[in-house]
Write an enzyme that holds these catalytic residues in place. Structure first.
Site, PDB file in Angstrom:
ATOM      1  N   ASP A   1       0.850  -1.189   0.000  1.00  0.00           N
ATOM      2  CA  ASP A   1       0.000   0.000   0.000  1.00  0.00           C
ATOM      3  C   ASP A   1       0.890   1.245   0.000  1.00  0.00           C
ATOM      4  OD1 ASP A   1      -2.181   1.736   0.252  1.00  0.00           O
ATOM      5  OD2 ASP A   1      -3.317   0.254   1.355  1.00  0.00           O
TER       6      ASP A   1
ATOM      7  N   HIS B   1       2.312   1.967  -3.223  1.00  0.00           N
ATOM      8  CA  HIS B   1       1.414   2.966  -3.809  1.00  0.00           C
ATOM      9  C   HIS B   1       1.991   4.368  -3.839  1.00  0.00           C
ATOM     10  CE1 HIS B   1      -2.679   0.750  -3.390  1.00  0.00           C
ATOM     11  NE2 HIS B   1      -1.720  -0.066  -3.719  1.00  0.00           N
TER      12      HIS B   1
END
Ligand SMILES: *[C@@H]1O[C@H](CO)[C@@H](O)[C@H](O)[C@H]1NC(C)=O
Ligand SMILES: *[C@@H]1O[C@H](CO)[C@@H](O)[C@H](O)[C@H]1NC(C)=O
Ligand SMILES: *[C@@H]1O[C@H](CO)[C@@H](O)[C@H](O)[C@H]1NC(C)=O
Ligand SMILES: *[C@@H]1O[C@H](CO)[C@@H](O)[C@H](O)[C@H]1NC(C)=O
Ligand SMILES: *[C@@H]1O[C@H](CO)[C@@H](O)[C@H](O)[C@H]1NC(C)=O
Length: 400
Positions: free
Chosen positions: A221, A244
Site C-alpha cells: 500500500d 502505492h
C-alpha cells in the site's frame, strides 16, 4: 598566592575519568535483559510476559533504562508497552520479534506491538515480522477474516527516536505514529509483497514535528501516508517502491466529521520506483472543513511511476456514501520543485481538485516528466492562482 597543587581543585582529567566510570556502570545497572525475565530466543515459546516484565522494570527505573533484547527470534503476542515511565527508556532490539504464525491470534487486536503514553523513548535496531502471508490470503479470498493488526504503533509518545528498525510482512500498516510529538525515524525499512492489502509503510496522524530521514519502503500500500492533524513533518531520503507511493490523505475517517488538517509537510531527496503513485494528495469527495497547506515536494526522481504527481479530490471508492459530492478539503500552497523522471502513464501530472474549493497556490518549478521517452501530458480541474518557473514538462495545465 596559592599554588595550583594546594588550591583544592582536582585536576580536570580525574573528574572526567570518575564521571566516565559512573556513566558506564550506571548504564550497565539499568539494562533489563529480557532473557533474565524468562524470554526464550527460540521463536516458539511465547515471550510476551517476560518482555512486559522487563519493560515494567525499566519503566519504573529512576534512571535512564534499557530493555535489552539479544540476538535470536522471540515469539510475541499482542503487547502494550505503556508509560508513563520514570525516565528515558531505550529498547535495544538485536534480534527478531515474530508474531504468532496463526494470524487469528493477533487479528482481532488493532495493534501487535503498541507503545503508549511514554515520554523519551528510543528504539534501536532489530526486525519485527508480522508473518501475515496467510492473513492476506484470507482477506483476498473474501472469507470472513479478522480486521488485522498494525505491527508497531507509537500512540501518545513524545520525544521518540526509532533507528534501524525493519518491519516485514505486517497484517495492516507496518509503523504507525499517532498523537505523537517530536519523532525522529532514521534508517527504517518496511517490506511486504506488492499484492498485500493495506500494508502501509509508515502512517502518521495527529502528530507534530515528525522527521523521517532514510527509509526503504516496499509495501503493498502507501509507502508513507499522512492523515489528519499532521504538522511540521519533514521527510528525506525515502526510497519508495513498488507500493502505492506517498499519500497525503485528509478526511478519510468518518463521513462528515470535522477533521483536523495537514500543514507544513516537506518531502525531499527521494526516489520512487515502480510505484502506483508518486506524491498524491487524496481527499474524499464529501463535505468537511479540513485543509492541506504548506506542502513541498522537491528533488524527487520518478522511475516508471503510474501517477508521479497527483491531487485527487474526488476519491469515492465503490461510489459508496459520496457520489455527486464535492470535497470540502481546502488545498493551498503546494510546491513541486525539481521532480524528474519517467511516468508509466501518459498523464504524468493530474490536479483534479474540488469544485467547491479549488486548489490554490500550486507551484511548479523545474518539472521534467516523460512518458515512454516522449512528452507526457497533464490534466487539471479547478486550480486557481497557480504559478510556474523554470522548465515545466508536461506543460502546465492551469496556465493560460
Ligand atoms: C542471530 O540469531 C540468528 C537466529 O535467530 C542466527 O541465525 C544468527 O547467526 C545470529 N547472529 C549473530 C550475530 O549471532
Ligand atoms: C540501517 O539499518 C540496518 C538494519 O536495519 C543496518 O544493517 C544498517 O547498517 C543501517 N544503516 C545505516 C546507514 O545506519
Ligand atoms: C515547518 O516544519 C519544520 C519541521 O519539519 C519546522 O522546522 C519549521 O519551523 C516549520 N515551519 C513553520 C512555518 O511552521
Ligand atoms: C534535483 O533532484 C535530484 C534528485 O534528488 C538531485 O540529485 C539534484 O541535485 C537536484 N537538482 C537541483 C538543482 O537541486
Ligand atoms: C527532460 O528529461 C529528458 C529525459 O530524461 C531529457 O532527455 C531532457 O533533456 C530533459 N529536458 C530538460 C529541459 O531538462
Amino acid at each position: 598566592m596559592a599554588s595550583p597543587a594546594n588550591s583544592g581543585y582536582v585536576p580536570f582529567f580525574i573528574v572526567a575519568a570518575v564521571a566516565l566510570t559512573l556513566l558506564i556502570s550506571s548504564a550497565a545497572a539499568h539494562r533489563y535483559n529480557v532473557l533474565r525475565y524468562g524470554a526464550r530466543p527460540d521463536g516458539i515459546t511465547d515471550s510476551t510476559r517476560p518482555f512486559l516484565m522487563a519493560w515494567a522494570a525499566a519503566c519504573s527505573s529512576a534512571n535512564a533504562a534499557t530493555v535489552y533484547v539479544p540476538n535470536g527470534t522471540y515469539l510475541l503476542m499482542a503487547a502494550v508497552f505503556e508509560g508513563p515511565c520514570w525516565s528515558k527508556i531505550t529498547v535495544r532490539l538485536d534480534g527478531t520479534l515474530v508474531a504468532p504464525s496463526d494470524y487469528r491470534a493477533l487479528g482481532s487486536y488493532e495493534h501487535w506491538i503498541l507503545f503508549m503514553s511514554v515520554n523519551k523513548l528510543r528504539f534501536h535496531g532489530g526486525t519485527v515480522d508480522g508473518q501475515a502471508a496467510r492473513f492476506w490470503d484470507c482477506r483476498m479470498s473474501g472469507r470472513d477474516c479478522p480486521s488485522g493488526a498494525r505491527s508497531v504503533t507509537f500512540y501518545w509518545v513524545n520525544d521518540v527516536r526509532v533507528i534501524g528498525l525493519t518491519s516485514i510482512d505486517s497484517q495492516m500498516a507496518h509503523i504507525v505514529i499517532n498523537g505523537c510529538n517530536d519523532v525522529l525515524m532514521r534508517n527504517v525499512t518496511a517490506i511486504a509483497p506488492k499484492w498485500s492489502l493495506n500494508t502501509d509503510g509508515i502512517h502518521i496522524q495527529g502528530s507534530t514535528r515528525v522527521t523521517i530521514s532514510g527509509a526503504t519502503l516496499e509495501t503493498g500500500d502507501d509507502c508513507i501516508s499522512i492523515g489528519p492533524g499532521t504538522r511540521d513533518t519533514f521527510m528525506t531520503n525515502i526510497n519508495c517502491g513498488p507500493g502505492h507511493g506517498i499519500r497525503y490523505v485528509s478526511a478519510y475517517h468518518c463521513w462528515n466529521m470535522i477533521e483536523d488538517g495537514v500543514k507544513n509537510v516537506t518531502l525531499t531527496n527521494s526516489v520512487f520506483s515502480g510505484s502506483e503513485n508518486g506524491v498524491r494528495i487524496k481527499t474524499w469527495a464529501r463535505s468537511t472543513t479540513s485543509f492541506v497547506k504548506m506542502v513541498i515536494f522537491e528533488n524527487l526522481i520518478m522511475e516508471n511511476v503510474m501517477n508521479p504527481i497527483i491531487i485527487d479530490q474526488n476519491y469515492c471508492p465503490y461510489y459508496e456514501g459520496c457520489p455527486n459530492q464535492n470535497s470540502g478539503v481546502r488545498i493551498s500552497g503546494v510546491t513541486y520543485r525539481n521532480v524528474t523522471g519517467e511516468s508509466a502513464t501518459r498523464d504524468a501530472v493530474v490536479f483534479d481538485c474540488s469544485k467547491s474549493y479549488p486548489c490554490r497556490g500550486i507551484r511548479l518549478q523545474g518539472i521534467n516528466l516523460t512518458y515512454q521517452s516522449m512528452v507526457a501530458s497533464s490534466f487539471c480541474n479547478n486550480v486557481v492562482d497557480g504559478t510556474t518557473s523554470g522548465v515545466v514538462t508536461p506543460k502546465c495545465c492551469f496556465c493560460f
